[in-house]
Design a protein around this motif. Structure first.
Motif, PDB file in Angstrom:
ATOM      1  N   GLY B 155       0.851  -1.177   0.000  1.00  0.00           N
ATOM      2  CA  GLY B 155       0.000   0.000   0.000  1.00  0.00           C
ATOM      3  C   GLY B 155       0.888   1.229   0.000  1.00  0.00           C
ATOM      4  N   ASP B 156       0.390   2.328  -0.538  1.00  0.00           N
ATOM      5  CA  ASP B 156       1.196   3.540  -0.569  1.00  0.00           C
ATOM      6  C   ASP B 156       0.709   4.485   0.523  1.00  0.00           C
ATOM      7  OD1 ASP B 156       3.162   5.228  -1.366  1.00  0.00           O
ATOM      8  OD2 ASP B 156       2.164   5.916  -3.184  1.00  0.00           O
ATOM      9  N   LEU B 157       1.464   5.543   0.750  1.00  0.00           N
ATOM     10  CA  LEU B 157       1.098   6.559   1.725  1.00  0.00           C
ATOM     11  C   LEU B 157       1.050   7.864   0.941  1.00  0.00           C
ATOM     12  CD1 LEU B 157       0.627   6.370   4.744  1.00  0.00           C
ATOM     13  CD2 LEU B 157       3.029   6.905   5.100  1.00  0.00           C
ATOM     14  N   GLU B 158      -0.152   8.313   0.653  1.00  0.00           N
ATOM     15  CA  GLU B 158      -0.315   9.486  -0.215  1.00  0.00           C
ATOM     16  C   GLU B 158       0.483  10.676   0.314  1.00  0.00           C
ATOM     17  OE1 GLU B 158      -2.638   9.762  -2.931  1.00  0.00           O
ATOM     18  OE2 GLU B 158      -2.846   7.577  -2.802  1.00  0.00           O
ATOM     19  N   ALA B 159       1.191  11.309  -0.590  1.00  0.00           N
ATOM     20  CA  ALA B 159       1.848  12.579  -0.290  1.00  0.00           C
ATOM     21  C   ALA B 159       2.838  12.526   0.872  1.00  0.00           C
ATOM     22  CB  ALA B 159       0.801  13.663  -0.003  1.00  0.00           C
ATOM     23  N   ALA B 160       3.406  11.361   1.114  1.00  0.00           N
ATOM     24  CA  ALA B 160       4.480  11.306   2.097  1.00  0.00           C
ATOM     25  C   ALA B 160       5.801  11.300   1.342  1.00  0.00           C
ATOM     26  CB  ALA B 160       4.352  10.053   2.954  1.00  0.00           C
ATOM     27  N   LYS B 161       6.873  11.611   2.047  1.00  0.00           N
ATOM     28  CA  LYS B 161       8.146  11.785   1.355  1.00  0.00           C
ATOM     29  C   LYS B 161       8.917  10.484   1.206  1.00  0.00           C
ATOM     30  CE  LYS B 161       8.723  16.662   2.053  1.00  0.00           C
ATOM     31  NZ  LYS B 161       7.533  17.123   2.793  1.00  0.00           N
ATOM     32  N   ARG B 162       8.195   9.380   1.010  1.00  0.00           N
ATOM     33  CA  ARG B 162       8.892   8.114   0.787  1.00  0.00           C
ATOM     34  C   ARG B 162       9.583   8.149  -0.562  1.00  0.00           C
ATOM     35  NH1 ARG B 162       6.483   8.492  -2.951  1.00  0.00           N
ATOM     36  NH2 ARG B 162       4.579   7.619  -3.791  1.00  0.00           N
ATOM     37  N   LEU B 163      10.638   7.343  -0.663  1.00  0.00           N
ATOM     38  CA  LEU B 163      11.470   7.326  -1.865  1.00  0.00           C
ATOM     39  C   LEU B 163      10.673   6.852  -3.065  1.00  0.00           C
ATOM     40  CD1 LEU B 163      14.451   7.574  -2.801  1.00  0.00           C
ATOM     41  CD2 LEU B 163      14.680   5.144  -2.313  1.00  0.00           C
ATOM     42  N   CYS B 164       9.943   5.745  -2.893  1.00  0.00           N
ATOM     43  CA  CYS B 164       9.105   5.242  -3.969  1.00  0.00           C
ATOM     44  C   CYS B 164       8.110   4.223  -3.409  1.00  0.00           C
ATOM     45  CB  CYS B 164       9.940   4.612  -5.091  1.00  0.00           C
ATOM     46  SG  CYS B 164      10.761   3.099  -4.611  1.00  0.00           S
ATOM     47  N   PHE B 165       7.236   3.786  -4.262  1.00  0.00           N
ATOM     48  CA  PHE B 165       6.216   2.823  -3.877  1.00  0.00           C
ATOM     49  C   PHE B 165       6.317   1.597  -4.776  1.00  0.00           C
ATOM     50  CE2 PHE B 165       1.968   1.324  -5.348  1.00  0.00           C
ATOM     51  CZ  PHE B 165       1.631   0.590  -4.219  1.00  0.00           C
ATOM     52  N   VAL B 166       6.241   0.419  -4.181  1.00  0.00           N
ATOM     53  CA  VAL B 166       6.243  -0.819  -4.955  1.00  0.00           C
ATOM     54  C   VAL B 166       4.934  -1.549  -4.698  1.00  0.00           C
ATOM     55  CG1 VAL B 166       7.366  -3.048  -5.338  1.00  0.00           C
ATOM     56  CG2 VAL B 166       8.741  -1.061  -4.697  1.00  0.00           C
ATOM     57  N   GLY B 167       4.155  -1.756  -5.723  1.00  0.00           N
ATOM     58  CA  GLY B 167       2.905  -2.482  -5.511  1.00  0.00           C
ATOM     59  C   GLY B 167       2.036  -2.485  -6.744  1.00  0.00           C
ATOM     60  N   GLU B 168       0.829  -2.886  -6.517  1.00  0.00           N
ATOM     61  CA  GLU B 168      -0.093  -3.057  -7.622  1.00  0.00           C
ATOM     62  C   GLU B 168      -0.693  -1.728  -8.079  1.00  0.00           C
ATOM     63  OE1 GLU B 168      -3.947  -5.862  -8.088  1.00  0.00           O
ATOM     64  OE2 GLU B 168      -4.091  -4.250  -6.620  1.00  0.00           O
ATOM     65  N   ASN B 169      -1.008  -1.649  -9.347  1.00  0.00           N
ATOM     66  CA  ASN B 169      -1.848  -0.580  -9.842  1.00  0.00           C
ATOM     67  C   ASN B 169      -3.276  -1.111  -9.776  1.00  0.00           C
ATOM     68  OD1 ASN B 169      -3.378   1.187 -11.339  1.00  0.00           O
ATOM     69  ND2 ASN B 169      -1.706   1.660 -12.754  1.00  0.00           N
ATOM     70  N   ALA B 170      -3.957  -0.799  -8.672  1.00  0.00           N
ATOM     71  CA  ALA B 170      -5.239  -1.440  -8.376  1.00  0.00           C
ATOM     72  C   ALA B 170      -6.294  -1.117  -9.432  1.00  0.00           C
ATOM     73  CB  ALA B 170      -5.723  -1.010  -6.994  1.00  0.00           C
ATOM     74  N   TYR B 171      -6.183   0.063  -9.968  1.00  0.00           N
ATOM     75  CA  TYR B 171      -7.123   0.510 -10.987  1.00  0.00           C
ATOM     76  C   TYR B 171      -7.029  -0.402 -12.213  1.00  0.00           C
ATOM     77  CZ  TYR B 171      -9.271   3.954 -14.105  1.00  0.00           C
ATOM     78  OH  TYR B 171     -10.061   4.597 -15.005  1.00  0.00           O
ATOM     79  N   LEU B 172      -5.784  -0.696 -12.632  1.00  0.00           N
ATOM     80  CA  LEU B 172      -5.590  -1.584 -13.779  1.00  0.00           C
ATOM     81  C   LEU B 172      -6.015  -3.009 -13.471  1.00  0.00           C
ATOM     82  CD1 LEU B 172      -2.290  -0.670 -15.625  1.00  0.00           C
ATOM     83  CD2 LEU B 172      -4.666  -0.288 -16.297  1.00  0.00           C
ATOM     84  N   SER B 173      -5.882  -3.380 -12.215  1.00  0.00           N
ATOM     85  CA  SER B 173      -6.315  -4.715 -11.826  1.00  0.00           C
ATOM     86  C   SER B 173      -7.818  -4.858 -12.073  1.00  0.00           C
ATOM     87  CB  SER B 173      -5.980  -4.944 -10.348  1.00  0.00           C
ATOM     88  OG  SER B 173      -6.571  -6.120  -9.881  1.00  0.00           O
ATOM     89  N   GLY B 174      -8.564  -3.837 -11.660  1.00  0.00           N
ATOM     90  CA  GLY B 174     -10.010  -3.854 -11.893  1.00  0.00           C
ATOM     91  C   GLY B 174     -10.347  -3.842 -13.382  1.00  0.00           C
ATOM     92  N   LYS B 175      -9.601  -3.052 -14.130  1.00  0.00           N
ATOM     93  CA  LYS B 175      -9.839  -2.998 -15.572  1.00  0.00           C
ATOM     94  C   LYS B 175      -9.570  -4.351 -16.223  1.00  0.00           C
ATOM     95  CE  LYS B 175      -9.242   1.506 -17.448  1.00  0.00           C
ATOM     96  NZ  LYS B 175      -8.399   2.397 -18.265  1.00  0.00           N
ATOM     97  N   THR B 176      -8.506  -4.977 -15.785  1.00  0.00           N
ATOM     98  CA  THR B 176      -8.151  -6.282 -16.351  1.00  0.00           C
ATOM     99  C   THR B 176      -9.264  -7.293 -16.080  1.00  0.00           C
ATOM    100  OG1 THR B 176      -5.815  -5.813 -16.016  1.00  0.00           O
ATOM    101  CG2 THR B 176      -6.424  -8.116 -16.313  1.00  0.00           C
ATOM    102  N   ALA B 177      -9.767  -7.283 -14.854  1.00  0.00           N
ATOM    103  CA  ALA B 177     -10.862  -8.195 -14.512  1.00  0.00           C
ATOM    104  C   ALA B 177     -12.070  -7.931 -15.397  1.00  0.00           C
ATOM    105  CB  ALA B 177     -11.231  -8.028 -13.033  1.00  0.00           C
ATOM    106  N   ALA B 178     -12.356  -6.654 -15.615  1.00  0.00           N
ATOM    107  CA  ALA B 178     -13.523  -6.294 -16.422  1.00  0.00           C
ATOM    108  C   ALA B 178     -13.344  -6.683 -17.879  1.00  0.00           C
ATOM    109  CB  ALA B 178     -13.775  -4.793 -16.314  1.00  0.00           C
ATOM    110  N   GLY B 179     -12.112  -6.539 -18.378  1.00  0.00           N
ATOM    111  CA  GLY B 179     -11.846  -6.866 -19.772  1.00  0.00           C
ATOM    112  C   GLY B 179     -12.117  -8.332 -20.058  1.00  0.00           C
ATOM    113  N   LEU B 180     -11.914  -9.169 -19.061  1.00  0.00           N
ATOM    114  CA  LEU B 180     -12.162 -10.602 -19.251  1.00  0.00           C
ATOM    115  C   LEU B 180     -13.625 -10.936 -19.010  1.00  0.00           C
ATOM    116  CD1 LEU B 180      -8.870 -11.678 -17.577  1.00  0.00           C
ATOM    117  CD2 LEU B 180      -9.537 -12.314 -19.899  1.00  0.00           C
ATOM    118  N   MET B 181     -14.117 -10.474 -17.878  1.00  0.00           N
ATOM    119  CA  MET B 181     -15.530 -10.722 -17.560  1.00  0.00           C
ATOM    120  C   MET B 181     -16.412 -10.217 -18.700  1.00  0.00           C
ATOM    121  SD  MET B 181     -17.580 -11.810 -15.055  1.00  0.00           S
ATOM    122  CE  MET B 181     -17.357 -11.422 -13.308  1.00  0.00           C
TER     123      MET B 181
END
Lengths: 343, 343
Positions: B155-181
């Motif tokens: 999970g990311d922490l919006e607008a915090a000064k972390r170096l970077c974020f590693v994780g899923e693009n949840a929005y694309l995950s939903g799109k991918t599910a929809a593209g198949l369904m």
DNA sequence: CTGAAAGCGCTTACAG
DNA sequence: CTGAAAGCGCTTACAG
């Protein structure tokens, strides 16, 4: 920091060299000493520092050869990227990686490349082979006579004495394609065409059998046409597609096992059927991604290209560096499914 | 073997220490000497031997902390496997990795873990956060005041000064599910239900929006029901599913963004609808693989769990070891699609 | 600003 | 069978 051989040596009252001989089974150590050293190492929880080992061994200069064919294709270029990542890791550790790129598929050139590598004193080879009796024999000769271990990748060499194979499980790739294509037409059924490359290519044939098996067993409403072969040629693929559309206007899907998508897409466009027909392609290669984003290709069932270059080199490196043998004879790479949303 | 600092030193007529100071920008070198050394290094094509460097630096003992939450879930266990692979690589290079596992989601415990790590002299932290103002502030304090870089993952922490974020693009995950369904019901249309976990979870909400967007834009024949929330609880999921099936007997598909598949499957079985309903689940976790093989789940849209543990640690290691900064602020992991055939 | 030396943890001839 | 020494390529106080 961890336990070092120095600590073990001190504890055991021997020299570091002796500890090294024991722990690396180099022999020439009195049994009592051997036992004592092993016990102390175990008690202290010794784990060798790979950095020290690699640096120490970097005088040996581990040399790994890589032979690829069809080096002009985009799939192999992706594989090459994996090879290069591995190569720089190996070189960072003091080893050397020599890559021979053979354009097209050419058994003679492979044989010559193998000889050249041997002359250059290579210690192991990662080989992208082609089914050919002479290559099989040379592989066996290298392994048995010259003690040069060989890993095959991308394609395997049946019944040769290679250490292991890294690549796709083509049969599962076909099944995966069928599992998706089948769902699209589960309720209404349809006619589906299969276009492959060469009937003689065993990988492609396995994709076809996997596909056929799942459709026949799971989706009785789907009618499969006979496989046709485009020789991995776009023009051919285009003509074949036109013919299919003409003879089977009811067709709802096409499964392609190989290169030639552009031809298929051209034919679909010409007939205005690009929306109607579900096209499942294989391999994340060429301009497949673009066709996917344009919606011409609905799905790609691909193999991990980069891993196929990376792993063979690293398997050989770990073997030469550590004596570490691969766990599995068949190292199948993941089968990846791509839609326009998860590229 | 490659060019060494020794060769450069000889060529330049200076000591190895001086070459080291130049090439690693440690300062305290006369400009002329600096220039000369750089030129020679360039001419000779010097590339530092990472082995030597790591061994030399292993006295420094790079210390990286990792904080995970929800450590009891199977997803996080897979992430942990990635953390451990990274940890052993770092430890092989003479560094140390400390992992704090927090069961459940608990901002207070995260704050305390961060403090503890600082007291232990950690140089960087890989953090699985939760949206909480105090955590955001502490992250900023660590980064700015204590100069301890932080990478967020999962999970990311919006607008915090972390170096970077590693994780899923949840929005694309939903799109991918929809593209198949969507493809499954393209011709006939259907009613599709969406079950999520908590309305407050931003990741899950992004999956829902991605899903909704693609269905609404691309598949006009599909009717989407309002999202319902199961609180990531199987019983709840079961009840919700029963209700959906009762109120919408015409429903053809269910999209689940979160844990709770077992409940959904129980409800489907009870009504004998497990063949009829297309179930698209999220994350390759729990007994999802079994449900997939049994045919209860048709598809899983997942994220690369192992990479989410491995990368954050290695990003920090490369930063501390090399000064190498991550290329992207958002390091999205691949979205993987699994059917029963490519698990 | 610069050099000489010691050190990181291991391996490898070599002498005995 | 065993030990002492040199070496792998780099970094790091330290002395000047």
């Amino acid at each position: 920091m961890g336990v070092t051989i120095r600590q073990i040596a001190q504890e055991a009252g021997v020299s570091r060299g002796t500890v090294d001989r024991v722990l690396n089974n180099r022999g020439r150590v009195r049994p009592e000493v051997d036992k004592k050293v092993r016990e102390i190492a175990r008690e202290l929880g010794y784990r060798p520092n790979l950095l020290g080992r690699a640096l120490g061994m970097s005088r040996n200069d581990i040399k790994i050869g890589v032979i690829i064919q069809a080096s002009e294709t985009s799939f192999i270029k992706a594989v090459l990227a994996g090879i290069q990542t591995a190569a720089s890791e190996v070189e960072n550790s003091g080893g050397t990686v020599l890559v021979e790129k053979i354009p097209g598929i050419d058994a003679d050139k492979v044989l010559r490349a193998m000889e050249r590598m041997r002359e250059q004193g290579i210690h192991a080879i990662a080989l992208m082979p082609v089914e050919d009796q002479r290559i099989r024999e040379k592989v066996n000769q290298f392994v048995e006579e010259y003690q040069i271990p060989i890993v095959t990748f991308n394609g395997d060499l049946e019944a040769a004495k290679r250490l292991c194979f890294v690549g796709e499980n083509a049969y599962l790739s076909g099944k995966t394609a069928a599992g998706l294509m089948g769902e699209f037409f589960r309720e209404n059924g349809s006619t589906i065409a299969m276009i492959s490359g060469f009937a003689s290519n065993s990988s492609l044939s396995r994709r076809i059998s996997g596909f056929r098996e799942v459709i026949e067993q799971q989706y009785p409403k789907i009618h499969l046409l006979d496989t046709v072969y485009c020789q991995e040629d776009e023009e051919q693929a285009e003509r074949l597609t036109e013919q299919i559309l003409k003879e089977h206007p009811e067709a709802g899907g096409i499964y392609m096992t190989c290169f030639g998508e552009n031809g298929v897409c051209r034919a679909l466009k010409k007939q205005g059927k690009e929306q109607e027909i579900v096209l499942v392609a294989s391999d994340l290669t060429g301009n497949n991604y673009e066709l996917l984003e344009e919606g011409l290709i609905n799905l790609i069932v691909g193999q991990e290209d980069v891993v196929q270059g990376y792993e063979p080199v690293m398997i050989l490196y770990r073997l030469l560096f550590n004596g570490e043998k691969p766990k599995e004879e068949y190292q199948y790479t993941d089968i990846v499914i791509k839609t326009r949303y998860n590229v």
